[in-house]
Design a protein around this motif. Structure first.
Motif, PDB file in Angstrom:
ATOM      1  N   VAL A 102       1.102   4.380   5.512  1.00 46.03           N
ATOM      2  CA  VAL A 102       1.797   3.616   4.466  1.00 46.03           C
ATOM      3  C   VAL A 102       0.797   2.878   3.582  1.00 46.03           C
ATOM      4  N   VAL A 103      -0.220   2.278   4.183  1.00 51.83           N
ATOM      5  CA  VAL A 103      -1.248   1.584   3.390  1.00 51.83           C
ATOM      6  C   VAL A 103      -1.954   2.581   2.466  1.00 51.83           C
ATOM      7  N   ALA A 104      -2.281   3.759   2.983  1.00 48.77           N
ATOM      8  CA  ALA A 104      -2.932   4.779   2.154  1.00 48.77           C
ATOM      9  C   ALA A 104      -2.008   5.255   1.031  1.00 48.77           C
ATOM     10  N   LEU A 105      -0.727   5.436   1.344  1.00 49.31           N
ATOM     11  CA  LEU A 105       0.231   5.858   0.320  1.00 49.31           C
ATOM     12  C   LEU A 105       0.394   4.801  -0.757  1.00 49.31           C
ATOM     13  N   LEU A 106       0.518   3.546  -0.356  1.00 49.30           N
ATOM     14  CA  LEU A 106       0.679   2.475  -1.337  1.00 49.30           C
ATOM     15  C   LEU A 106      -0.594   2.282  -2.163  1.00 49.30           C
ATOM     16  N   GLY A 107      -1.749   2.430  -1.519  1.00 56.65           N
ATOM     17  CA  GLY A 107      -3.008   2.341  -2.254  1.00 56.65           C
ATOM     18  C   GLY A 107      -3.150   3.462  -3.267  1.00 56.65           C
ATOM     19  N   SER A 108      -2.786   4.670  -2.863  1.00 58.19           N
ATOM     20  CA  SER A 108      -2.868   5.796  -3.792  1.00 58.19           C
ATOM     21  C   SER A 108      -1.840   5.657  -4.911  1.00 58.19           C
ATOM     22  N   ARG A 113      -0.980   4.680 -10.630  1.00 56.89           N
ATOM     23  CA  ARG A 113      -0.359   3.866 -11.684  1.00 56.89           C
ATOM     24  C   ARG A 113      -1.408   3.204 -12.562  1.00 56.89           C
ATOM     25  N   ARG A 114      -2.469   2.749 -11.952  1.00 55.00           N
ATOM     26  CA  ARG A 114      -3.547   2.137 -12.732  1.00 55.00           C
ATOM     27  C   ARG A 114      -4.219   3.190 -13.618  1.00 55.00           C
ATOM     28  N   LEU A 115      -4.485   4.362 -13.047  1.00 56.01           N
ATOM     29  CA  LEU A 115      -5.118   5.444 -13.787  1.00 56.01           C
ATOM     30  C   LEU A 115      -4.270   5.862 -14.989  1.00 56.01           C
ATOM     31  N   LEU A 116      -2.959   5.921 -14.781  1.00 54.23           N
ATOM     32  CA  LEU A 116      -2.053   6.346 -15.856  1.00 54.23           C
ATOM     33  C   LEU A 116      -1.648   5.204 -16.784  1.00 54.23           C
ATOM     34  N   GLY A 117      -2.062   3.970 -16.428  1.00 59.80           N
ATOM     35  CA  GLY A 117      -1.750   2.831 -17.276  1.00 59.80           C
ATOM     36  C   GLY A 117      -0.332   2.325 -17.154  1.00 59.80           C
TER      37      GLY A 117
END
Length: 121
Positions: A102-108, A113-117
């Protein structure tokens, strides 16, 4: 969804406790995880808003306990959902492996989202 599938399949490859009988099942599991985690994040957002709006010590303690229940309980709900939907065909291990997943999924999710703005005010 692509990121969830990639992260889940990496977990299947590198965490012995995380198992899926087929790629199709891992894809369906990723969809289930996506839906479940989106619901959890909405619930968490409401609890955090309630915590921030709390004016008394008691209200803050209750909101903090609710936040803890959501954080810990969500992992148990995810394990239960996967068991109910897929049975023995998919296993996310126990509490620790599913927490790492879950931590890995939320981090990704946050990274994409950051990458796509997205989500920037």
């Amino acid at each position: 969804m692509f990121v969830y599938v990639v992260v889940l399949n990496l977990a299947i490859e590198y965490l012995p406790a995380v198992l899926s009988e087929s790629f199709t099942l891992s894809l369906l599991t990723a969809v289930l995880l996506k839906v479940a985690l989106e619901v959890v994040l909405r619930v968490k957002g409401r609890v955090v808003a309630r915590f921030r709006a709390a004016t008394t010590r008691r209200a803050r303690v209750v909101a903090a306990l609710a936040l803890w229940v959501v954080a810990a309980g969500s992992k148990l709900v995810v394990l239960w959902l996967v068991d109910v939907v897929f049975g023995d065909a998919v296993s996310l291990g126990g509490f620790v492996p599913v927490t790492l997943l879950v931590v890995a999924l939320l981090g990704s999710r946050a990274g994409v989202r950051r990458l796509l703005g997205e989500g920037q005010d």
